[in-house]
Write an enzyme that holds these catalytic residues in place. Structure first.
Site, PDB file in Angstrom:
ATOM      1  N   SER A   1      67.483  48.697  -1.042  1.00  0.00           N
ATOM      2  CA  SER A   1      68.365  49.333  -0.075  1.00  0.00           C
ATOM      3  C   SER A   1      67.613  50.376   0.751  1.00  0.00           C
ATOM      4  O   SER A   1      66.704  50.039   1.489  1.00  0.00           O
ATOM      5  CB  SER A   1      69.578  49.934  -0.797  1.00  0.00           C
ATOM      6  OG  SER A   1      70.537  50.388   0.128  1.00  0.00           O
TER       7      SER A   1
ATOM      8  N   ASP B   1      69.910  50.445   7.563  1.00  0.00           N
ATOM      9  CA  ASP B   1      68.893  50.595   6.524  1.00  0.00           C
ATOM     10  C   ASP B   1      68.195  49.251   6.262  1.00  0.00           C
ATOM     11  O   ASP B   1      68.568  48.236   6.859  1.00  0.00           O
ATOM     12  CB  ASP B   1      69.502  51.204   5.261  1.00  0.00           C
ATOM     13  CG  ASP B   1      70.457  50.277   4.530  1.00  0.00           C
ATOM     14  OD1 ASP B   1      70.961  49.332   5.162  1.00  0.00           O
ATOM     15  OD2 ASP B   1      70.719  50.497   3.342  1.00  0.00           O
TER      16      ASP B   1
ATOM     17  N   ASP C   1      68.174  46.822   4.089  1.00  0.00           N
ATOM     18  CA  ASP C   1      68.925  45.608   3.782  1.00  0.00           C
ATOM     19  C   ASP C   1      70.187  45.488   4.621  1.00  0.00           C
ATOM     20  O   ASP C   1      71.017  44.604   4.391  1.00  0.00           O
ATOM     21  CB  ASP C   1      69.237  45.500   2.291  1.00  0.00           C
ATOM     22  CG  ASP C   1      70.228  46.544   1.797  1.00  0.00           C
ATOM     23  OD1 ASP C   1      70.206  47.668   2.323  1.00  0.00           O
ATOM     24  OD2 ASP C   1      70.995  46.235   0.871  1.00  0.00           O
TER      25      ASP C   1
ATOM     26  N   ASP D   1      73.029  47.123   5.040  1.00  0.00           N
ATOM     27  CA  ASP D   1      74.407  47.295   4.599  1.00  0.00           C
ATOM     28  C   ASP D   1      74.934  48.690   4.931  1.00  0.00           C
ATOM     29  O   ASP D   1      76.136  48.937   4.828  1.00  0.00           O
ATOM     30  CB  ASP D   1      74.574  46.971   3.106  1.00  0.00           C
ATOM     31  CG  ASP D   1      73.777  47.874   2.188  1.00  0.00           C
ATOM     32  OD1 ASP D   1      73.009  48.734   2.684  1.00  0.00           O
ATOM     33  OD2 ASP D   1      73.908  47.732   0.949  1.00  0.00           O
TER      34      ASP D   1
END
Length: 558
Positions: free
Chosen positions: A142, A298, A300, A302
């Site tokens: 993340s 960010d 990834d 999400d």
């Protein structure tokens, strides 16, 4: 087995690759060696997350293989479909880890379905349900620093796995020998035989169509919107650019140093849009481009952060502010356009702003609060779907920059968020307002709510033990007052009978002045998080309360 025995076992294993053996042999610091081998990397509802490197307490191909073998053993004990979707982000090692995941699954009779290139976490959540999988894996850490990577596991419902499923997978993992018990297929052979398959472009297209279907302002005109966007060297570039183009937002300037995927994140050591440092390059570009909006996602994709023009410069907005703005916008416009469902439901978390309560009351929306973690918001969508009324869900958000307006995925979705934020900014622009001005109007109507998050890290081999000792001490010695204000109510979220929620290692202190302080150990990192909340007549007054509470919290966490 102590850390020295662990180290010796690794060093003598015939499975250990040559470069990994060389890495271990180069370590001369005893403390570093102990940290690498003092424990196994913990597996929980967030899967795995840790620093890259060789060792049991590190992210590497061996810990990934072991976790996947445990996941495979768990799946093969259930009636769930023997298919797993896999995605990865831009982090160092992510592509290799995703292939190792596929190799283990294929060797255990489970079909592995891989995206052919890096894709956002929400695209993985979508693929799990779209392709009828029993589970999903997204290789990502993340928003953590570059030296980290991780392994998120999703259930058949597209949510991150439940506490019960995580415990069951962990038990399977614990029964394994890291080297001897791992089954591993040859990648190319399994690909040729169909045990490993590439996810088609049609799946990604269905994901984008599902996101676009969540447009709120169906009567949008041709009002131009100028946007600066940074994917922070992550996986958001393709999907965000495509979805903005589909809703007519084409004047998009990319932050050049942060456009292309790069697991080293050279311009932002902590690639998190919640942190100003990560957004600095975008803010600097805004001074030249003069956009209506700065977007940042960010690695990834999400989480989504924004900055908006005000006073001749650009102001970053918090996750709570964006969540409330979107909540109000969705309610307002859907009511105006007659698209609001009967008995609408919004969902947020126990640590997110209390400002959501009066907003929902104004529009007649039921507000549900869950434990921290978007999987719990996803569970609420699943409950509504089982009741045959998924349409009742209109929006969910958490303070950590996570948003979702549809049931197409069961995790926070920055592709969806980027689209919604842009159309909201365009809607307000047609009315001569910036998002900053829109937020000030909401503060004037509902009160000035201010929230802060403070974290204290507990590194080292005894870090988790120190965190557990602090929480145990607070449960035995609940404070009567904080910063001079009386504690009116202490809530222990481990007591599910009192809260109506699943048990959680969280303590909350509600004060006589309407403020609150919440303490929660992170589930993925060695840190304790403190959430502060205050409401006042002005930003300054509310922040002064939070500052006093932050000082008090420091004393509690010693």
């Amino acid at each position: 087995m102590d850390y020295k025995e662990n180290f010796a076992k690794w060093l003598t294993s015939p499975v250990l690759e040559e470069q990994d053996a060389e890495e271990l042999q180069s370590i001369t610091d005893a403390a570093e060696l102990e940290d690498r081998f003092c424990r196994d990397l913990a597996f929980g509802t967030g899967g795995l997350r840790g620093k890259l490197g060789v060792g049991t307490n590190r992210m590497n191909i061996y810990t990934v293989r072991k976790a996947t073998q445990g996941l495979a053993d768990y799946l093969n004990q259930t009636d769930l479909p023997k298919r797993v979707a896999i995605a990865h982000d831009s982090r160092n090692g992510s592509e290799r880890f995703s292939r190792e995941t596929a190799r283990v699954l294929a060797a255990n009779g489970i079909t592995a379905l891989l995206y052919p290139r890096l894709q956002p976490t929400p695209a993985l959540s979508f693929a799990v349900r779209d392709l009828g999988c029993g589970a999903g894996v997204c290789v990502t850490a993340s928003h953590n620093p570059a030296e980290y990577n991780g392994y998120k596991v999703y259930g058949a419902d597209g949510c991150q796995i439940t506490l019960e499923a995580a415990d069951a997978v962990q038990k399977c993992i614990e029964a394994l020998d890291l080297f001897a018990d791992i089954r591993l297929a040859d990648y190319e052979t399994a690909l040729a035989e169909g045990r490993i398959q590439v996810i088609g472009e049609d799946t990604l297209e269905r994901f984008l169509q599902a996101v676009q279907a969540q447009q709120v302002d169906r009567e949008a005109g041709e009002e131009a919107l100028r946007v600066v966007y940074t994917p922070l060297n992550g996986s958001g570039l393709e999907c965000v650019e495509k979805i903005l183009g589909r809703i007519g937002v084409t004047d998009v300037t990319m932050v050049p140093e942060q456009k292309m995927p790069d697991g080293n994140f050279p311009t932002c050591p902590y690639p998190n849009p919640e942190i100003r440092q990560a957004m600095e390059r975008g803010l600097a570009l805004c001074e030249t481009v003069k956009p209506d909006l700065l977007l940042g996602t960010d690695p990834d994709c999400d989480r989504c952060g924004i900055a908006v023009p005000h006073g001749g410069s650009y102001v970053l907005m918090t996750g709570n502010e964006v969540g409330v703005l979107l909540l109000d916008y969705i309610c307002r416009v859907r009511l105006q356009q007659g698209t609001m469902p009967q008995n609408p439901v919004a969902v947020t978390t126990i640590v997110s702003t209390r400002m959501a309560d009066p907003v929902c009351r104004k529009y007649g929306v039921e507000l549900r609060r869950t434990l921290t973690g978007f999987k719990f918001i996803g569970e609420q969508i699943g409950l509504l779907e089982k009741q045959g009324h998924a349409e009742r869900y209109i929006f969910g958000f958490e303070e950590s920059y996570g948003y979702l307006s549809g049931s197409h995925v069961r995790d926070k979705d920055a592709v969806n968020a980027a689209m919604l934020i842009c159309e909201m900014a365009r809607w307000y622009k047609r009315r001569g307002k910036t998002l900053y001005e829109a937020m000030q109007e909401l503060y004037a109507e509902f009160g000035v709510y201010q929230n802060e998050l403070h974290s204290t890290a507990y590194e080292g081999a005894d870090g988790m033990a120190r965190m557990n000792a602090i929480m145990a001490h607070l449960r035995r010695n609940s404070p009567a007052e904080l910063a001079g204000w009386k504690v009116q109510q202490a809530v222990d979220y481990q007591n599910s009978a009192a809260t109506g929620l699943p048990g959680a290692n969280v303590l909350e202190y509600r004060l006589e002045n309407g403020a609150s302080l919440m303490i929660r150990p992170s589930g993925t990192e060695p840190k304790i998080k403190v959430y502060l909340s205050a409401v006042g007549e002005s930003v300054e007054k509310a922040k002064a309360v939070n500052a006093a509470l932050a000082a008090a919290a420091g004393g509690l966490l010693q």
